[in-house]
Scaffold this motif. Structure first.
Motif, mmCIF file in Angstrom:
data_model
loop_
_atom_site.group_PDB
_atom_site.id
_atom_site.type_symbol
_atom_site.label_atom_id
_atom_site.label_comp_id
_atom_site.label_asym_id
_atom_site.label_seq_id
_atom_site.Cartn_x
_atom_site.Cartn_y
_atom_site.Cartn_z
ATOM 1 N N GLU A 65 -0.843 4.687 -4.876
ATOM 2 C CA GLU A 65 -2.175 5.217 -4.544
ATOM 3 C C GLU A 65 -3.199 4.804 -5.592
ATOM 4 O O GLU A 65 -4.341 4.466 -5.250
ATOM 5 C CB GLU A 65 -2.099 6.743 -4.421
ATOM 6 N N TRP A 66 -2.812 4.832 -6.855
ATOM 7 C CA TRP A 66 -3.730 4.386 -7.916
ATOM 8 C C TRP A 66 -4.073 2.914 -7.739
ATOM 9 O O TRP A 66 -5.217 2.505 -7.940
ATOM 10 C CB TRP A 66 -3.099 4.613 -9.285
ATOM 11 N N MET A 67 -3.084 2.108 -7.362
ATOM 12 C CA MET A 67 -3.353 0.676 -7.159
ATOM 13 C C MET A 67 -4.255 0.459 -5.954
ATOM 14 O O MET A 67 -5.136 -0.404 -5.975
ATOM 15 C CB MET A 67 -2.046 -0.107 -7.042
ATOM 16 N N ASP A 68 -4.030 1.230 -4.888
ATOM 17 C CA ASP A 68 -4.913 1.136 -3.719
ATOM 18 C C ASP A 68 -6.363 1.388 -4.121
ATOM 19 O O ASP A 68 -7.266 0.623 -3.765
ATOM 20 C CB ASP A 68 -4.508 2.172 -2.661
ATOM 21 N N THR A 127 0.829 -1.197 0.000
ATOM 22 C CA THR A 127 0.000 0.000 0.000
ATOM 23 C C THR A 127 0.864 1.247 0.000
ATOM 24 O O THR A 127 2.036 1.220 0.383
ATOM 25 C CB THR A 127 -0.908 0.053 1.241
ATOM 26 N N ALA A 128 0.258 2.356 -0.387
ATOM 27 C CA ALA A 128 0.968 3.638 -0.357
ATOM 28 C C ALA A 128 1.302 4.038 1.077
ATOM 29 O O ALA A 128 2.367 4.607 1.332
ATOM 30 C CB ALA A 128 0.110 4.716 -1.024
ATOM 31 N N ALA A 129 0.423 3.742 2.023
ATOM 32 C CA ALA A 129 0.675 4.099 3.421
ATOM 33 C C ALA A 129 1.937 3.412 3.934
ATOM 34 O O ALA A 129 2.733 4.008 4.679
ATOM 35 C CB ALA A 129 -0.533 3.733 4.289
ATOM 36 N N GLN A 130 2.131 2.154 3.572
ATOM 37 C CA GLN A 130 3.331 1.447 3.991
ATOM 38 C C GLN A 130 4.595 2.101 3.419
ATOM 39 O O GLN A 130 5.593 2.267 4.109
ATOM 40 C CB GLN A 130 3.258 -0.020 3.556
ATOM 41 N N THR A 142 14.860 9.377 -1.046
ATOM 42 C CA THR A 142 14.083 8.314 -1.676
ATOM 43 C C THR A 142 13.938 8.694 -3.136
ATOM 44 O O THR A 142 13.249 9.659 -3.472
ATOM 45 C CB THR A 142 12.710 8.137 -1.013
ATOM 46 N N ILE A 143 14.611 7.966 -4.005
ATOM 47 C CA ILE A 143 14.616 8.270 -5.434
ATOM 48 C C ILE A 143 13.247 7.929 -6.017
ATOM 49 O O ILE A 143 12.738 6.820 -5.840
ATOM 50 C CB ILE A 143 15.727 7.482 -6.146
ATOM 51 N N GLY A 144 12.635 8.901 -6.713
ATOM 52 C CA GLY A 144 11.332 8.656 -7.326
ATOM 53 C C GLY A 144 10.198 8.486 -6.345
ATOM 54 O O GLY A 144 9.201 7.817 -6.660
ATOM 55 N N ALA A 145 10.309 9.097 -5.162
ATOM 56 C CA ALA A 145 9.284 8.901 -4.126
ATOM 57 C C ALA A 145 7.900 9.321 -4.596
ATOM 58 O O ALA A 145 6.917 8.586 -4.413
ATOM 59 C CB ALA A 145 9.672 9.678 -2.863
ATOM 60 N N GLU A 146 7.780 10.510 -5.203
ATOM 61 C CA GLU A 146 6.469 11.001 -5.626
ATOM 62 C C GLU A 146 5.857 10.099 -6.683
ATOM 63 O O GLU A 146 4.653 9.793 -6.637
ATOM 64 C CB GLU A 146 6.597 12.429 -6.157
ATOM 65 N N GLU A 147 6.680 9.654 -7.634
ATOM 66 C CA GLU A 147 6.175 8.791 -8.697
ATOM 67 C C GLU A 147 5.704 7.446 -8.147
ATOM 68 O O GLU A 147 4.622 6.960 -8.491
ATOM 69 C CB GLU A 147 7.261 8.575 -9.747
ATOM 70 N N SER A 148 6.518 6.849 -7.288
ATOM 71 C CA SER A 148 6.146 5.553 -6.704
ATOM 72 C C SER A 148 4.868 5.663 -5.891
ATOM 73 O O SER A 148 3.986 4.793 -5.961
ATOM 74 C CB SER A 148 7.283 5.023 -5.826
ATOM 75 N N LEU A 149 4.748 6.736 -5.121
ATOM 76 C CA LEU A 149 3.560 6.905 -4.294
ATOM 77 C C LEU A 149 2.309 7.119 -5.138
ATOM 78 O O LEU A 149 1.240 6.601 -4.812
ATOM 79 C CB LEU A 149 3.744 8.076 -3.327
ATOM 80 N N ARG A 150 2.423 7.881 -6.242
ATOM 81 C CA ARG A 150 1.248 8.069 -7.103
ATOM 82 C C ARG A 150 0.734 6.732 -7.622
ATOM 83 O O ARG A 150 -0.467 6.455 -7.594
ATOM 84 C CB ARG A 150 1.584 8.985 -8.281
#
Length: 378
Positions: free
Chosen positions: A358-361, A118-121, A347-355
């Motif tokens: 979040e979409w998968m969540d 999950t994005a929260a994790q 954290t390299i690419g943090a914003e991209e990974s989180l987006r």
């Protein structure tokens, strides 16, 4: 000052898990002449025997295999090992615990995709990496290939405003010969097309929609058909619709279609497909990416802006080729090594990974794709 070999700084890796993707990663990485760093495997952890570990090292042609330290506890390796970066390639439900443990011991971490369930994790991992002043990176290797970077830096700025995206990564993993006990059908191991493969298709939507200007893109719809005639309600044919103020993306994935599941893994991945895997449509041009989009080497561009068409007003076609050296997983290794060796904790690419997480969540919520709640605990 780091050790140098062949005129390059040596980046020492630890492998947490002897997974199939770890085999691919280290075979592609070690001894890569084009790399900025001399990457070296110095430690591995396995729950199996020493003999199994030695066989794995031999099968993967690891240089200086006799010097690789074999641990039978990943916790002990994280506590005691002497290495620069740990590569975590266990099934994704295990990533969260293992990444937190590695960060707690101030280890630099490259963790396979999806980085967490999950994005929260992942937000918690990002916060801990910042606190510990180390480097964390999700191993979305496709983002770092020459073609992807060319698209982001050179091509997307020229095709006008992106209005529509079609992104598919479907790959026949599940066939009649795959046992019900396979990890790809085990929900406890995170099985399902959305997490296993859809992460790539969603990443391409993110690249197309958010490279130049980050938009407020939301999941409007998600639906799935489960793998037929198999136990466990494992999602298979999954479709996600994303939309921002100005653009729409239709994202799809499947682990049964299209194609034959019988050939070896890399034969299937390099099969010719009838249509493009990704199409990015801008106001001035469209860009099509052939299968497999996880490893792009060329773009088929159709220019239709008023200044770009042929003399008779018809569209102008162009093929742009950007070859990959090796399989291409090694490019991301240079990126994280550079951050480690230049002492830039992040954290390299943090914003991209989180987006994408979040979409998968949201997609799982809308499509009714459920996992045991313990896999998503913080």
């Amino acid at each position: 000052m780091s050790t140098r070999l062949n005129g390059k700084p040596v980046c020492r890796w630890a492998g947490l898990s002897l997974s199939s993707i770890a085999s691919t990663f280290f075979q592609d990485l070690l001894g890569r002449e084009s790399a900025q760093y001399e990457h070296k495997l110095v430690a591995i952890s396995t729950t199996g025997s020493k003999e199994r570990a030695q066989k794995w090292l031999a099968e993967n042609k690891v240089p200086d295999a006799e010097s690789v330290v074999i641990y039978h506890s990943w916790e002990t390796m994280l506590q005691q090992g002497d290495f620069d970066i740990v590569y975590i390639s266990t099934p994704h439900p295990l990533h969260y615990e293992e990444t937190l443990a590695a960060l707690t011991h101030k280890r630099n971490v490259l963790v396979e995709k999806p980085a967490t369930m999950t994005a929260a994790q992942y937000r918690k991992c990002i916060a801990l990496a910042a606190q510990q002043q180390v480097v964390l990176m999700e191993a979305m290797w496709t983002r770092y290939l020459p073609a992807t970077r060319y698209l982001q830096e050179e091509l997307l700025p020229r095709i006008g405003s992106v209005r529509r995206v079609f992104s598919d990564f479907s790959f026949p993993i599940v066939g009649p010969d795959l046992a019900d006990e396979s990890r790809f059908l085990d929900k406890a191991a995170g099985a399902g097309s959305l997490l296993d493969q859809g992460v790539y298709a969603l990443t391409w939507a993110d690249i197309a929609l958010n490279t130049l200007n980050v938009s407020d893109t939301n999941v409007l719809h998600a639906h799935t058909h489960n793998v037929p005639q198999r136990p466990g309600e494992v999602d298979d044919i999954t479709t996600v619709v994303l939309a921002s103020t100005d653009a729409t993306a239709i994202v799809s994935t499947s682990m049964t279609l299209p194609g034959s599941s019988k050939p070896p893994f890399y034969v299937r991945l390099q099969a010719r497909k009838a249509g493009p895997a990704v199409r990015i449509e801008g106001t001035e041009a469209s860009v099509a990416i052939p299968f497999p989009s996880i490893r792009p080497e060329e773009f088929h561009v159709q220019w239709y802006g008023n200044q770009d068409v042929n003399e008779d007003g018809t569209e102008k076609d162009e093929i742009i080729r950007k070859p990959v050296d090796g399989w291409g997983i090694w490019y991301q290794a240079d990126v994280i090594a550079n951050a480690v060796f230049t002492r830039r904790p992040q954290t390299i690419g943090a914003e991209e990974s989180l987006r994408v997480l979040e979409w998968m969540d949201k997609s799982r919520e809308l499509a009714g794709i459920k996992y045991d709640a313990k896999l998503e605990q913080l």
